[in-house]
Write an enzyme that holds these catalytic residues in place. Sequence first.
Site, PDB file in Angstrom:
ATOM      1  N   ASP A 165       0.829  -1.208   0.000  1.00  0.00           N
ATOM      2  CA  ASP A 165       0.000   0.000   0.000  1.00  0.00           C
ATOM      3  C   ASP A 165       0.866   1.262   0.000  1.00  0.00           C
ATOM      4  O   ASP A 165       2.058   1.219   0.335  1.00  0.00           O
ATOM      5  CB  ASP A 165      -0.899  -0.035   1.252  1.00  0.00           C
TER       6      ASP A 165
ATOM      7  N   ASP B 201     -10.467   2.199  -3.656  1.00  0.00           N
ATOM      8  CA  ASP B 201     -11.036   2.002  -2.322  1.00  0.00           C
ATOM      9  C   ASP B 201     -12.553   2.039  -2.383  1.00  0.00           C
ATOM     10  O   ASP B 201     -13.217   1.670  -1.420  1.00  0.00           O
ATOM     11  CB  ASP B 201     -10.549   3.111  -1.381  1.00  0.00           C
TER      12      ASP B 201
HETATM   13  C1  DGJ Z   1      -5.806   2.065   1.913  1.00  0.00           C
HETATM   14  C2  DGJ Z   1      -6.158   0.848   1.090  1.00  0.00           C
HETATM   15  O1  DGJ Z   1      -6.618   1.209  -0.153  1.00  0.00           O
HETATM   16  C3  DGJ Z   1      -7.181   0.036   1.865  1.00  0.00           C
HETATM   17  O2  DGJ Z   1      -7.579  -1.060   1.092  1.00  0.00           O
HETATM   18  C4  DGJ Z   1      -6.568  -0.404   3.152  1.00  0.00           C
HETATM   19  O3  DGJ Z   1      -5.519  -1.289   2.913  1.00  0.00           O
HETATM   20  C5  DGJ Z   1      -6.105   0.800   3.936  1.00  0.00           C
HETATM   21  N1  DGJ Z   1      -5.248   1.647   3.160  1.00  0.00           N
HETATM   22  C6  DGJ Z   1      -5.384   0.374   5.179  1.00  0.00           C
HETATM   23  O4  DGJ Z   1      -4.847   1.442   5.843  1.00  0.00           O
END
Ligand code: DGJ
Length: 735
Positions: A480, A550
């Site tokens: 991430d 997301d």
């Molecule tokens: C952002 C990501 O896109 C989410 O899927 C998740 O992993 C969060 N970060 C966790 O902090």
Amino acid sequence: MPISYYEENKIFHLKAKDTSYIIQIVESGYLQHIYWGKKIRDFKLDYLQPFKGDQFNGFMFTKDKVEGFSLDILPQEYPSFGNTDLRSPAYQIQLEDGSTVSDLKYLSHKIFSGKKKLKGLPSTYVERSEEAETLEITLKDELSGLVVVLSYTVYEDYDVITRSSNLINLGSKDLKVLRALSASMDFSDDDFDLLQLSGAWSRERTLVKRALVSGNQSIESRRGASSPQQNPFIALMRKNADEDNGEVYGINLVYSGNFLANVEVCQYGTSRVQIGINPFDFSWLLKPGEDFQTPEVVMVYSDCGLGKMSRTFHDLYRKRLCRGSYRDKERPILINNWEATYFDFTEESIKNIAREAKKLGVELFVLDDGWFGNRNDDTTSLGDWYVNKGKLPNGLEKLSKDINEIGLKFGLWFEPEMISEDSDLYRAHPDWCLHVKGRERSLGRNQMVLDYSRSEVCDAIIEMLSENLSSNHISYVKWDMNRFMSEVGSATLDANRQRETAHRYMLGLYRVMEELTTKFPEVLFESCASGGGRFDPGMLYYMPQTWTSDDSDAIERLNIQYGTSMVYPSITMGAHVSAVPNHQVHRITPLTTRGDVAMGGNFGYELDVIKMSDEEKEIVKRQIQDYKKIRHIVQFGDFYRLISPFENNDAAWMFISKNKEEVVVSYFKKLAEPNIKLKMLKLKGLDPQMDYRVIETDKIYGGDELMYAGIVIPELKGDFTSYVWTLKKHDKSIL
Ligand code: DGJ
């Protein structure tokens, strides 16, 4: 031979499967761009644009003026700055005397089979040298000693041309590179629309189309990542071009950092298209003997609209951009605990989700954020990549083993490019983040960006992650990255190199990813940047799938996945079913629709299966069984867009296996409509001579009738509905 050189008229003719790209060496050694488009057998036309002769139109000439020749109207391949071409240059250098003028001219060229790797950068590749042919044209600026090598590769099996440029200082003095784009080419007219993939967090890759007008029109990123705001992709579309018809020129930069894509429509209606690292806040000191390699550009010409362009990108990226043991493997169906638990989980609650998920047919469990340091919210611990004993008292080794014993593979979340102020790593190394001395270090999601331009920082991260990956049973990593860059500066770079920081960061990141993916070849890596904030070919070179967004709402995802599919294949798009009301937009959609949308990508779940009713669990079980039956078609087949969600209340797409014998068609309707009329959905890409049996209705149709007349869309009741047809070749002999 895909690349030919004709000495008599000094023409290079690059022939891809259905595309020609032609360059000529003209007066005084300048490189003229002649043609990019539908494949032609030979090029005999005399293409020099005649100078119109009126000195008041602003043309200037070198002293040895040649009649009918002006750089300012010459279509060029890699134009310089400071000579008589007053349009946008492809590069600019500063000499030690402070001057910024240079003038590249042809020096030599070579043609060879295969394709070289780009030093430190991701790029498309060959497995055998016979797969492609490469042309390198070397240009030189005599005064400074700057040499630029332009590389062009033509593949045998993919209808693409790739380009990059390498700037080398063969002089005896320092040069400062102020601008170094990867590619530049001039179209002789401006009769185009410009297509771009724009957006924001949670609404990535929206289709935006605008007509070209006089002057510059550009998209760019200055955020330190390719960004959800603008993807490093543009397409020039002829005015009559659409999904299936007309000429389209798609251009995609294989880079994950700051970029610029610019089209300059000039006084005579020519269009100069350029793409590369964003020159804004960039420079690079080039000592004698050093070189600067620019990222690769993938160029796809299609004479059958956007659909053919996308399928060409998809094929190339699936086979000759993505790498590793998962490149050709069906991807596991995963469940991720993020939206189920956020930071609030225990070893037991994680195992409970895993046990239930296993019963439903899931194959991989992914433990998301919150497992390390003292991380119980987003204010701490990034950089402390050791287990949070408060939450997981028996450690990761035990948890990963237990998950394996439940029957699932185990995956783990990292955010390796970041550092929290409240972390042991920051306390030990307060200068390891990007920062500018004396200035506040801004936070984004309470965190700072590690200075990956420093090799010791990269080494430390490689060591910490390696330790985790070798001592636990980890089959998957979610990588991430949740904030952009600010106060971009590095504690160890000299003052005159500070503007190198952002690109050096990318080189550091690419090295870290290269080393880790090489060291752990059996691990499946998925990249993520607050969802799809860095969905680009650079990341796909290291990690063959990306968390698309997301925003997991099914209706939002129609647009996001449809837009993403312009360039990136479905196998690369992480797509999960999440709970309702949806956590991002609070919409309630049926579980079947959520499943059908997610099945258009790399399928998984992101919800608490324990909280589901028995009826919902049955639906999930069925979805998983269904996806297992179709995933080879979705992940490796050809993709056709049928109805755009950007323009309609409904949407549709389809996948077809390469042998055309297996088909999946998905139709989605956003809002219910009263008293609807009969609507047919015309399929694409089928074999007109083949008969297909529709599994759901057990009816048989000809491929021709399904494409030309269409299939009847059933009446769907309620909002946010969907319908999926699966078709198989009908073998008459079996009757
Ligand atoms: C952002 C990501 O896109 C989410 O899927 C998740 O992993 C969060 N970060 C966790 O902090």
